[in-house]
Design an enzyme around this catalytic site. Structure first.
Site, short mmCIF file in Angstrom:
data_model
loop_
_atom_site.label_atom_id
_atom_site.label_comp_id
_atom_site.label_asym_id
_atom_site.label_seq_id
_atom_site.Cartn_x
_atom_site.Cartn_y
_atom_site.Cartn_z
N HIS A 156 0.83 -1.21 0.00
CA HIS A 156 0.00 0.00 0.00
C HIS A 156 0.86 1.26 0.00
O HIS A 156 0.44 2.31 0.49
CB HIS A 156 -0.96 0.04 1.20
CG HIS A 156 -1.72 -1.23 1.42
ND1 HIS A 156 -2.98 -1.47 0.93
CD2 HIS A 156 -1.36 -2.38 2.07
CE1 HIS A 156 -3.38 -2.68 1.27
NE2 HIS A 156 -2.41 -3.26 1.96
N SER A 277 14.86 21.28 -16.02
CA SER A 277 13.68 22.08 -16.33
C SER A 277 14.13 23.38 -16.98
O SER A 277 15.16 23.94 -16.61
CB SER A 277 12.92 22.38 -15.03
OG SER A 277 12.15 23.56 -15.19
N LYS A 283 15.88 21.63 -10.88
CA LYS A 283 15.18 20.38 -11.20
C LYS A 283 16.08 19.34 -11.87
O LYS A 283 16.93 19.66 -12.68
CB LYS A 283 13.99 20.66 -12.13
CG LYS A 283 12.80 21.30 -11.45
CD LYS A 283 12.16 20.46 -10.35
CE LYS A 283 11.30 19.35 -10.90
NZ LYS A 283 10.11 19.84 -11.59
N GLU A 290 9.66 8.31 -16.84
CA GLU A 290 8.30 8.78 -17.16
C GLU A 290 7.91 8.40 -18.58
O GLU A 290 6.75 8.08 -18.87
CB GLU A 290 8.22 10.29 -16.96
CG GLU A 290 8.38 10.68 -15.49
CD GLU A 290 8.62 12.18 -15.33
OE1 GLU A 290 7.70 12.87 -14.94
OE2 GLU A 290 9.74 12.63 -15.61
#
Ligand code: ARG
Length: 464
Positions: A156, A277, A283, A290
């Protein structure tokens, strides 16, 4: 240039119809399979006495020239080429003349395209399996150095029990091992030859299909000509294989994306697989992962697309089936690239063993404390309840389980004794799980050996 099927037609196709009907822009990738199939077919025609040995030679040599044009990137497609099959035959005729017209004797594009597609999938399976082996090898390599690194295991997405990093890495190895098995299994069903089935009813000139199968490296001959031209199960199976494999990669990506966050900080991707970024200078984004996760969308879509195309089709071949190619090619390309990308990410990422260790709060050992009571003869359900109370008491006092004094434990149950604190160690917790399949380093070492044994003999990509 007239159509290959133009005899009974007077009117021309609406240009829009011609454009939609035309598959050559995507099925040109079948050129290699198509030429191989035709060369074998020419030999089989000669063997059955349908054409002379000289004609067979002429056909084969002409096809060889066509192959060279493709190899050299010099094959010229014409606007009138409908699909790869007609393009190759059109060119063959230009090169060798009317004998080219004998090649299609007893053959239909229906058994031809089914054969080409199967040959293509069989070749792709070799490449896909090698990319898969590359990722599996990367996981095994990293597991070797991670046998003693302890991290929280989650259920979980809540901290559950301590496990070793090697155990986590190998969990993915086994997912991909099942993908390897599935690929080998679907390979068997794909290596069944449709050629020699004609349009749907069979071959009228007694062609030797076993001979054809041998020439083309198929294991068997399709037993029913109608099924042979109507069947795209092999493509659907490959698409399911791709979807399952991509889902596995996506889960791996998701774990690592979470681990890359400042909140976790378990892992750092190498520069080769991260991007920055354009706005926020600090970043460091895990784009590689992804993309892998994101591409599951199209790969799952491809499976759905083909099954939907097939769903309402009457026997046997229908033009709908031309829609099998783009999803198939896209899944093959996407999954192969993602497997290679994932292997690169896994091979080059750095783990932060200290961060993993810091995340191992003592709550991870609550089960071990219950197991401790079980060893003292307390039934597990009772032990679970008693430890639950200890956890609650520790929370009330604002201390960890190790800091909760013995008298507090004994107030909950006299089964708790001074040696309870020995059970509250990450090392002891991991070491206790030494049953086959467990996370103890000895058990993981055995697992690792088995993984290495499975990998040995698999052809990996040349880059590792
Ligand atoms: N381009 C077609 C396909 O991919 C080849 C088969 C055409 N057969 C036919 N009867 N029109 O499905």
């Amino acid at each position: 240039m007239s159509k290959m099927w133009g005899g009974r037609f007077r009117g021309a196709l609406d240009p829009l119809m011609a454009r939609l009907n035309r598959s050559v822009d995507f099925d040109r990738r079948l050129w290699h399979a198509d030429i191989r199939g035709s060369q074998a077919y020419a030999q089989a025609l000669a063997k059955a006495g349908i054409i002379t040995p000289d004609e067979a030679r002429l056909l084969e040599e002409g096809l060889e020239k066509v192959r060279q044009e493709f190899d050299a990137g010099q094959f010229q497609f014409l606007d009138s080429d409908e699909d790869i099959h007609t393009a190759v035959e059109r060119r063959l005729k230009e090169l060798i003349g009317d004998t080219a017209g004998k090649l299609h004797t007893g053959r239909s594009r229906n058994d031809q395209v089914a054969t080409d597609m199967r040959l293509f999938v069989l070749d792709a399976a070799v490449e896909l399996d090698s990319a898969l082996a590359g990722l599996q090898a990367a996981l095994v390599e990293r597991a070797e150095e991670a046998l003693d690194i302890i991290m929280p295991g989650y259920t979980h997405l809540q901290r559950a029990q301590p496990v070793t990093l090697a155990h986590w890495l190998l969990a993915y190895f086994w997912m991909f091992e099942r993908d390897h098995e599935r690929l080998m299994d679907l390979r068997r069903r794909t290596a069944v030859l449709p050629l020699g089935s004609g349009a749907l009813a069979g071959h009228p000139f007694g062609i030797d299909r076993q001979y054809l199968a041998e020439l083309l490296g198929f294991d068997a001959v399709a037993p029913n000509s109608m099924d042979a031209v109507a069947d795209r199960d092999f493509a659907a199976e490959l698409l399911f294989w791709g979807a399952m494999t991509q889902v596995h990669m996506s889960r791996l990506a998701e774990d690592l994306i979470i681990w890359c966050t400042a909140e976790f900080g378990f892992v750092r991707l190498s520069d080769a697989y991260s991007t920055g970024s354009s706005l926020m200078p600090q970043k460091r984004n895990p784009d590689s992962l992804e993309l892998i996760r994101g591409k599951s969308g199209r790969v799952l879509g491809n499976l759905t697309a083909l099954l939907t195309v097939l769903k309402g089709l009457p026997m046997t071949y229908n033009k709908d089936m031309q829609e099998d190619k783009e999803p198939l090619f896209d899944t093959i390309d996407t999954v192969r690239d993602c497997l290679r990308l994932a292997a690169g990410v896994v091979r080059t990422m750095t783990f932060d063993a200290d961060a993993m260790r810091r995340a191992c709060g003592e709550e991870l050992l609550a089960t071990d404390l219950a197991d401790y009571l079980v060893r003292k003869g307390v039934p597990f359900r009772t032990a679970h309840e008693l430890v639950g109370r200890a956890v609650q008491r520790a929370e009330e006092l604002g201390v960890t389980l190790r800091r909760l004094p013995l008298h507090e434990y004994r107030a909950i149950s006299p089964a708790f004794e001074a040696d309870l604190y020995d059970a509250l160690s990450l090392e002891a917790s991991v070491a206790a799980r030494n049953t086959e399949g467990g996370t103890a380093s000895e058990a993981v070492r055995r697992q690792l050996e088995e993984a290495r044994r499975r990998l040995a003999g698999r052809a990996g990509p040349t880059t590792w």
